[in-house]
Design a protein around this motif. Structure first.
Motif, PDB file in Angstrom:
ATOM      1  N   LYS A 134      79.928 -76.101  27.129  1.00 33.38           N
ATOM      2  CA  LYS A 134      78.598 -76.614  27.460  1.00 33.38           C
ATOM      3  C   LYS A 134      78.675 -77.817  28.389  1.00 33.38           C
ATOM      4  CE  LYS A 134      74.086 -77.330  25.331  1.00 33.38           C
ATOM      5  NZ  LYS A 134      73.341 -77.327  24.044  1.00 33.38           N
ATOM      6  N   ASP A 135      79.670 -78.671  28.188  1.00 30.71           N
ATOM      7  CA  ASP A 135      79.846 -79.826  29.083  1.00 30.71           C
ATOM      8  C   ASP A 135      80.139 -79.363  30.501  1.00 30.71           C
ATOM      9  OD1 ASP A 135      79.442 -81.425  26.928  1.00 30.71           O
ATOM     10  OD2 ASP A 135      81.479 -82.248  26.838  1.00 30.71           O
ATOM     11  N   VAL A 136      80.988 -78.330  30.625  1.00 32.13           N
ATOM     12  CA  VAL A 136      81.321 -77.809  31.946  1.00 32.13           C
ATOM     13  C   VAL A 136      80.087 -77.170  32.586  1.00 32.13           C
ATOM     14  CG1 VAL A 136      82.787 -76.193  33.215  1.00 32.13           C
ATOM     15  CG2 VAL A 136      83.727 -77.490  31.293  1.00 32.13           C
ATOM     16  N   TYR A 137      79.264 -76.497  31.776  1.00 32.89           N
ATOM     17  CA  TYR A 137      78.008 -75.922  32.285  1.00 32.89           C
ATOM     18  C   TYR A 137      77.142 -77.007  32.913  1.00 32.89           C
ATOM     19  CZ  TYR A 137      73.199 -74.222  32.198  1.00 32.89           C
ATOM     20  OH  TYR A 137      71.919 -73.909  32.552  1.00 32.89           O
ATOM     21  N   LYS A 138      77.098 -78.166  32.290  1.00 29.56           N
ATOM     22  CA  LYS A 138      76.238 -79.250  32.771  1.00 29.56           C
ATOM     23  C   LYS A 138      76.769 -79.885  34.054  1.00 29.56           C
ATOM     24  CE  LYS A 138      74.532 -80.539  28.169  1.00 29.56           C
ATOM     25  NZ  LYS A 138      74.547 -81.583  27.113  1.00 29.56           N
ATOM     26  N   THR A 139      78.077 -79.868  34.235  1.00 30.03           N
ATOM     27  CA  THR A 139      78.670 -80.606  35.356  1.00 30.03           C
ATOM     28  C   THR A 139      79.206 -79.727  36.483  1.00 30.03           C
ATOM     29  OG1 THR A 139      80.819 -80.680  34.227  1.00 30.03           O
ATOM     30  CG2 THR A 139      79.305 -82.531  33.858  1.00 30.03           C
ATOM     31  N   ASP A 140      79.510 -78.453  36.185  1.00 29.61           N
ATOM     32  CA  ASP A 140      80.141 -77.601  37.202  1.00 29.61           C
ATOM     33  C   ASP A 140      79.782 -76.132  36.956  1.00 29.61           C
ATOM     34  OD1 ASP A 140      81.693 -76.432  39.124  1.00 29.61           O
ATOM     35  OD2 ASP A 140      83.625 -77.029  38.281  1.00 29.61           O
ATOM     36  N   LYS A 141      78.553 -75.782  37.288  1.00 30.38           N
ATOM     37  CA  LYS A 141      78.115 -74.398  37.063  1.00 30.38           C
ATOM     38  C   LYS A 141      78.897 -73.410  37.921  1.00 30.38           C
ATOM     39  CE  LYS A 141      73.405 -75.464  35.535  1.00 30.38           C
ATOM     40  NZ  LYS A 141      73.637 -76.918  35.406  1.00 30.38           N
ATOM     41  N   GLY A 142      79.446 -73.876  39.051  1.00 29.46           N
ATOM     42  CA  GLY A 142      80.244 -73.011  39.901  1.00 29.46           C
ATOM     43  C   GLY A 142      81.494 -72.494  39.222  1.00 29.46           C
ATOM     44  N   TYR A 143      81.951 -73.198  38.181  1.00 30.89           N
ATOM     45  CA  TYR A 143      83.132 -72.777  37.434  1.00 30.89           C
ATOM     46  C   TYR A 143      82.931 -71.390  36.826  1.00 30.89           C
ATOM     47  CZ  TYR A 143      86.817 -72.939  33.844  1.00 30.89           C
ATOM     48  OH  TYR A 143      87.897 -72.665  33.046  1.00 30.89           O
ATOM     49  N   PHE A 144      81.698 -71.109  36.401  1.00 31.15           N
ATOM     50  CA  PHE A 144      81.417 -69.814  35.773  1.00 31.15           C
ATOM     51  C   PHE A 144      81.495 -68.682  36.803  1.00 31.15           C
ATOM     52  CE2 PHE A 144      79.816 -72.978  32.955  1.00 31.15           C
ATOM     53  CZ  PHE A 144      79.952 -72.455  31.684  1.00 31.15           C
ATOM     54  N   GLY A 145      81.120 -69.000  38.058  1.00 29.80           N
ATOM     55  CA  GLY A 145      81.285 -68.020  39.121  1.00 29.80           C
ATOM     56  C   GLY A 145      82.743 -67.761  39.415  1.00 29.80           C
ATOM     57  N   TRP A 146      83.541 -68.822  39.333  1.00 29.37           N
ATOM     58  CA  TRP A 146      84.994 -68.676  39.545  1.00 29.37           C
ATOM     59  C   TRP A 146      85.592 -67.778  38.462  1.00 29.37           C
ATOM     60  CZ3 TRP A 146      89.127 -70.660  36.471  1.00 29.37           C
ATOM     61  CH2 TRP A 146      90.395 -70.482  37.041  1.00 29.37           C
ATOM     62  N   ILE A 147      85.164 -67.967  37.213  1.00 31.72           N
ATOM     63  CA  ILE A 147      85.631 -67.110  36.124  1.00 31.72           C
ATOM     64  C   ILE A 147      85.239 -65.658  36.389  1.00 31.72           C
ATOM     65  CG2 ILE A 147      85.287 -66.517  33.690  1.00 31.72           C
ATOM     66  CD1 ILE A 147      87.077 -68.899  33.943  1.00 31.72           C
ATOM     67  N   ALA A 148      83.986 -65.452  36.805  1.00 30.39           N
ATOM     68  CA  ALA A 148      83.483 -64.088  37.016  1.00 30.39           C
ATOM     69  C   ALA A 148      84.283 -63.354  38.084  1.00 30.39           C
ATOM     70  CB  ALA A 148      82.008 -64.132  37.396  1.00 30.39           C
ATOM     71  N   GLY A 149      84.752 -64.064  39.098  1.00 35.89           N
ATOM     72  CA  GLY A 149      85.507 -63.427  40.172  1.00 35.89           C
ATOM     73  C   GLY A 149      87.004 -63.533  40.031  1.00 35.89           C
ATOM     74  N   GLY A 150      87.471 -64.162  38.949  1.00 40.05           N
ATOM     75  CA  GLY A 150      88.897 -64.417  38.789  1.00 40.05           C
ATOM     76  C   GLY A 150      89.636 -63.310  38.063  1.00 40.05           C
ATOM     77  N   ASP A 151      90.926 -63.516  37.892  1.00 42.85           N
ATOM     78  CA  ASP A 151      91.797 -62.540  37.258  1.00 42.85           C
ATOM     79  C   ASP A 151      91.804 -62.763  35.747  1.00 42.85           C
ATOM     80  OD1 ASP A 151      93.625 -60.555  36.807  1.00 42.85           O
ATOM     81  OD2 ASP A 151      95.371 -61.760  37.390  1.00 42.85           O
ATOM     82  N   PHE A 152      90.675 -62.477  35.121  1.00 43.60           N
ATOM     83  CA  PHE A 152      90.519 -62.631  33.680  1.00 43.60           C
ATOM     84  C   PHE A 152      90.084 -61.292  33.086  1.00 43.60           C
ATOM     85  CE2 PHE A 152      89.613 -66.783  35.564  1.00 43.60           C
ATOM     86  CZ  PHE A 152      90.505 -67.588  34.873  1.00 43.60           C
ATOM     87  N   THR A 153      90.287 -61.140  31.786  1.00 41.60           N
ATOM     88  CA  THR A 153      89.857 -59.905  31.144  1.00 41.60           C
ATOM     89  C   THR A 153      88.338 -59.784  31.206  1.00 41.60           C
ATOM     90  OG1 THR A 153      89.601 -60.866  28.946  1.00 41.60           O
ATOM     91  CG2 THR A 153      91.805 -60.092  29.554  1.00 41.60           C
ATOM     92  N   LEU A 154      87.860 -58.561  31.134  1.00 39.35           N
ATOM     93  CA  LEU A 154      86.414 -58.340  31.160  1.00 39.35           C
ATOM     94  C   LEU A 154      85.748 -58.990  29.949  1.00 39.35           C
ATOM     95  CD1 LEU A 154      86.256 -54.620  32.347  1.00 39.35           C
ATOM     96  CD2 LEU A 154      85.832 -56.685  33.703  1.00 39.35           C
ATOM     97  N   ASP A 155      86.457 -59.010  28.814  1.00 43.86           N
ATOM     98  CA  ASP A 155      85.898 -59.655  27.631  1.00 43.86           C
ATOM     99  C   ASP A 155      85.745 -61.162  27.849  1.00 43.86           C
ATOM    100  OD1 ASP A 155      85.213 -59.889  24.729  1.00 43.86           O
ATOM    101  OD2 ASP A 155      87.094 -60.998  24.704  1.00 43.86           O
ATOM    102  N   THR A 156      86.755 -61.790  28.470  1.00 39.43           N
ATOM    103  CA  THR A 156      86.660 -63.216  28.767  1.00 39.43           C
ATOM    104  C   THR A 156      85.471 -63.489  29.693  1.00 39.43           C
ATOM    105  OG1 THR A 156      89.035 -63.591  28.490  1.00 39.43           O
ATOM    106  CG2 THR A 156      87.837 -65.175  29.857  1.00 39.43           C
ATOM    107  N   LYS A 157      85.323 -62.679  30.726  1.00 42.46           N
ATOM    108  CA  LYS A 157      84.200 -62.853  31.647  1.00 42.46           C
ATOM    109  C   LYS A 157      82.869 -62.675  30.930  1.00 42.46           C
ATOM    110  CE  LYS A 157      86.817 -61.322  35.714  1.00 42.46           C
ATOM    111  NZ  LYS A 157      86.893 -60.375  36.846  1.00 42.46           N
ATOM    112  N   ARG A 158      82.805 -61.697  30.029  1.00 42.01           N
ATOM    113  CA  ARG A 158      81.573 -61.436  29.296  1.00 42.01           C
ATOM    114  C   ARG A 158      81.194 -62.638  28.414  1.00 42.01           C
ATOM    115  NH1 ARG A 158      79.051 -56.776  28.006  1.00 42.01           N
ATOM    116  NH2 ARG A 158      80.851 -55.547  28.691  1.00 42.01           N
TER     117      ARG A 158
END
Length: 324
Positions: A260-284
């Motif tokens: 939640k802290d990261v959501y407040k300060t760096d919403k772009g991080y979630f876009g990086w996760i969505a496009g990164g080399d992570f499992t689909l469950d992690t992205k979900r």
């Protein structure tokens, strides 16, 4: 059996502010030095963990304090690592090293602390504003700390333990199921049946606490699933863990930060996760939390409207969205 040594063997262990080698620091360092003639020497340092860039004490992670019992205030009057590093280097000089799981954690942490001292001394020497006498002091420390840890042999007792007593399913089956072996190991069905038999053997063996086991196993799935006290993974890959009910990132630059802290300060991080080399469950799971926090933020924004009359609501909405 006594050790046969050509050089002193230095057993060591570290307590630290946390487990992140690049950002955490040493708070306690203990050496037990065994000489070739069998003589034993012991030395322990309590250390104030220090950030040489920001010139402040590194705080201890609460999870580390829960394990080692040391808190920030306990170290205020202790020397910084730079103040004991010359003595530390003298103890290491001419020795090989030994420890338990030290090759993976303690040795890298010790090397990192020494590198920090090197960098600080080099910056002092290069700084024209630093008085000459302090530059000379930095040079002396730099010379001491330039010991090559890569040149030391490292005996990791945990590695030997795991090599001689492997922690695999076959070994567990032998231990818990009467010393026998099972056929067709590494076929899915045989391994699955063996795992079931091992769990029943564990429940048989650990029915009562004893001198070596503080608790007994309970024949209860909820109890067994929580055993060990490790933070529960919110995603299966463990990139987000449940830390006392707070979804917390377990890796990378935001390690140990609540999602939640990261959501407040760096919403772009979630876009990086969505496009990164992570499992689909992690992205979900990251997406689910993002949507949850976004919804909460919108609900928070309209809370002031509750209980207001029409004109007051209009004024609040104008202030929030503009006068259009």
């Amino acid at each position: 059996m006594e050790l046969k040594l050509q050089r002193p063997l230095l057993f060591f262990d570290i307590e630290s502010t946390g487990l992140n080698i690049s950002s955490d620091g040493i708070i306690e360092l203990s050496f037990v030095k065994i000489m070739p003639d069998g003589e034993q020497k012991i030395k322990t340092w309590k250390v104030k963990p220090w950030d040489y860039t920001n010139h402040c004490q590194i705080p201890i992670n609460p999870s580390a304090s829960a394990v080692n019992g040391v808190h920030d205030e306990d170290l205020v009057d202790c020397p910084r690592f730079i103040e004991v590093v010359s003595e530390v280097a003298d103890w290491i000089s001419g020795s090989d090293l030994a420890g338990y799981n030290s090759a993976k954690f303690d040795l890298p942490m010790l090397a990192e602390e020494m590198e920090r001292v090197k960098s600080y001394c080099e910056s002092r020497i290069a700084d024209p504003k630093v008085p000459q006498d302090k530059k000379e002091k930095a040079k002396e420390t730099l010379e001491k700390v330039s010991i090559d840890l890569h040149g030391c042999k490292m005996v990791d007792v945990q590695t030997i333990y795991h090599y001689m007593e492997p922690r695999n399913l076959r070994a567990a089956y032998r231990f818990y199921c009467g010393g026998k072996d099972f056929d067709n190991a590494h076929t899915a069905e045989a391994d699955t049946v063996a795992t079931y038999e091992v769990l029943k053997g564990q429940l048989d063996m650990y029915q009562e606490p004893d001198d070596h086991h503080e608790i007994a196993l309970r024949n209860d799935v909820e109890f067994l699933s929580a055993l060990g006290g490790r933070p529960k993974g919110i995603d299966f890959a463990g990139r987000i863990i449940d830390r006392d009910g707070v979804p917390t990132i377990s890796f990378g630059k935001y390690k140990d930060r609540p999602v939640k802290d990261v959501y407040k300060t760096d919403k772009g991080y979630f876009g990086w996760i969505a496009g990164g080399d992570f499992t689909l469950d992690t992205k979900r799971q990251f997406k689910r939390l993002f949507d949850q926090y976004q919804k909460e933020a919108k609900e928070e924004a309209v809370k002031p409207l509750q209980g207001k009359n029409f004109d007051e609501k209009v004024d609040i909405l104008k202030a929030h969205f503009g006068s259009r």
